[in-house]
Design a protein around this motif. Structure first.
Motif, PDB file in Angstrom:
ATOM      1  N   GLU A   1       0.835  -1.207   0.000  1.00  0.00           N
ATOM      2  CA  GLU A   1       0.000   0.000   0.000  1.00  0.00           C
ATOM      3  C   GLU A   1       0.871   1.259   0.000  1.00  0.00           C
ATOM      4  OE1 GLU A   1      -3.237   0.263  -0.370  1.00  0.00           O
ATOM      5  OE2 GLU A   1      -3.445  -1.908  -0.532  1.00  0.00           O
TER       6      GLU A   1
ATOM      7  N   GLN B   1      -2.221  -0.736 -14.383  1.00  0.00           N
ATOM      8  CA  GLN B   1      -2.539  -2.091 -13.941  1.00  0.00           C
ATOM      9  C   GLN B   1      -1.865  -3.176 -14.776  1.00  0.00           C
ATOM     10  OE1 GLN B   1      -4.240  -0.240 -15.980  1.00  0.00           O
ATOM     11  NE2 GLN B   1      -6.075  -1.190 -16.809  1.00  0.00           N
TER      12      GLN B   1
ATOM     13  N   SER C   1      -2.316  -2.243  -8.996  1.00  0.00           N
ATOM     14  CA  SER C   1      -3.659  -2.834  -8.986  1.00  0.00           C
ATOM     15  C   SER C   1      -4.634  -2.057  -9.864  1.00  0.00           C
ATOM     16  CB  SER C   1      -4.192  -2.858  -7.549  1.00  0.00           C
ATOM     17  OG  SER C   1      -4.413  -1.532  -7.091  1.00  0.00           O
ATOM     18  N   SER C   2      -5.766  -2.720 -10.149  1.00  0.00           N
ATOM     19  CA  SER C   2      -6.845  -2.037 -10.873  1.00  0.00           C
ATOM     20  C   SER C   2      -7.395  -0.882 -10.044  1.00  0.00           C
ATOM     21  CB  SER C   2      -7.963  -3.039 -11.199  1.00  0.00           C
ATOM     22  OG  SER C   2      -7.498  -4.038 -12.071  1.00  0.00           O
ATOM     23  N   LYS C   3      -7.375  -1.025  -8.723  1.00  0.00           N
ATOM     24  CA  LYS C   3      -7.828   0.062  -7.852  1.00  0.00           C
ATOM     25  C   LYS C   3      -6.973   1.304  -8.059  1.00  0.00           C
ATOM     26  CE  LYS C   3      -6.843  -0.083  -3.469  1.00  0.00           C
ATOM     27  NZ  LYS C   3      -6.826  -0.460  -2.027  1.00  0.00           N
TER      28      LYS C   3
ATOM     29  N   LEU D   1      -7.940   2.959 -11.334  1.00  0.00           N
ATOM     30  CA  LEU D   1      -9.168   3.749 -11.233  1.00  0.00           C
ATOM     31  C   LEU D   1      -8.907   5.093 -10.556  1.00  0.00           C
ATOM     32  CD1 LEU D   1     -11.708   0.944 -10.258  1.00  0.00           C
ATOM     33  CD2 LEU D   1     -11.517   2.126 -12.459  1.00  0.00           C
ATOM     34  N   ARG D   2      -8.014   5.095  -9.574  1.00  0.00           N
ATOM     35  CA  ARG D   2      -7.678   6.359  -8.904  1.00  0.00           C
ATOM     36  C   ARG D   2      -6.947   7.305  -9.855  1.00  0.00           C
ATOM     37  NH1 ARG D   2      -5.729   4.253  -2.864  1.00  0.00           N
ATOM     38  NH2 ARG D   2      -7.821   3.695  -2.123  1.00  0.00           N
TER      39      ARG D   2
END
Length: 204
Positions: free
Chosen positions: A64, A112, A123-125, A128-129
């Motif tokens: 993270e 990603q 990540s895909s997250k 998106l951000r």
């Protein structure tokens, strides 16, 4: 041997890993020097996958921290490079090639995708951000440079074909696009569109 301080400082460890190894600029620098950039990219992909899938909460926190460091760089790029040009981009309704190339160099293109395929390996997250931050400044940039890349991600519900030639082509095209060396384009037509020549009605 891990110390209590090391275990507490996961975010700082993640930031250091990003700045020293994971950031896309390191891969691109090796490529420009003619070095084996793919070996470095593969090592980063293995590291990121291991951290992301680890059952150890501290290691996931390190991951993270890597994503947080990356997203801070994205925020700076959006504020310094995209926002000042957003009005011109939206007025012209066209993407600017120098900005697209700069986005690829900075790692905004292909968040990603694996690093060995030209992406950032996150990540895909996180992807998106990135889209959300870019869209806050310019929807034109998001549509032109980011959203179309979603169609290049393999569909998890479709069986993967065992075709080495197709894999080699996919790798070559992805690296070219995500490193800012190639530009993809497509056109849509509609039977009733205003620019389609219609046959003259029959005469009686």
């Amino acid at each position: 041997v891990e110390t209590p301080l090391q275990r507490r400082d996961a975010a700082a460890v993640g930031q250091a890993l990003y700045e020293r190894f994971v950031a896309k600029r390191h891969v691109l620098r090796l490529k420009a020097q003619g070095a084996d950039w793919q070996a470095h990219a593969r090592q980063n992909d293995v590291l990121l996958s291991w951290l992301r899938r680890s059952e150890d909460p501290w290691l996931r926190e390190v991951y993270e921290g890597i994503e947080a460091a990356y997203l801070r760089e994205v925020r700076r790029f959006v504020e310094e490079q995209i926002a000042p040009r957003a009005f011109a981009i939206d007025e012209m309704d066209i993407g600017m090639m120098d900005l697209y190339e700069a986005m690829a160099q900075a790692g905004l293109i292909g968040t990603q995708f694996r690093q060995v395929d030209g992406g950032v390996g996150l990540s895909s997250k996180a992807s998106l951000r990135v889209n959300a931050m870019a869209a806050e400044a310019s929807s034109g940039v998001t549509l032109a440079a980011l959203n179309v890349l979603g169609s290049l991600v393999p569909d998890m519900l479709v069986r993967r074909l065992d075709n080495p030639a197709a894999d080699a082509q996919r790798h070559r095209v992805l690296v070219g696009i995500l490193h800012g060396e190639m530009v993809g384009n497509y056109a849509l037509t509609a039977p009733e569109g205003p620019f389609i020549e219609k046959p003259a009605p029959p005469t009686l």
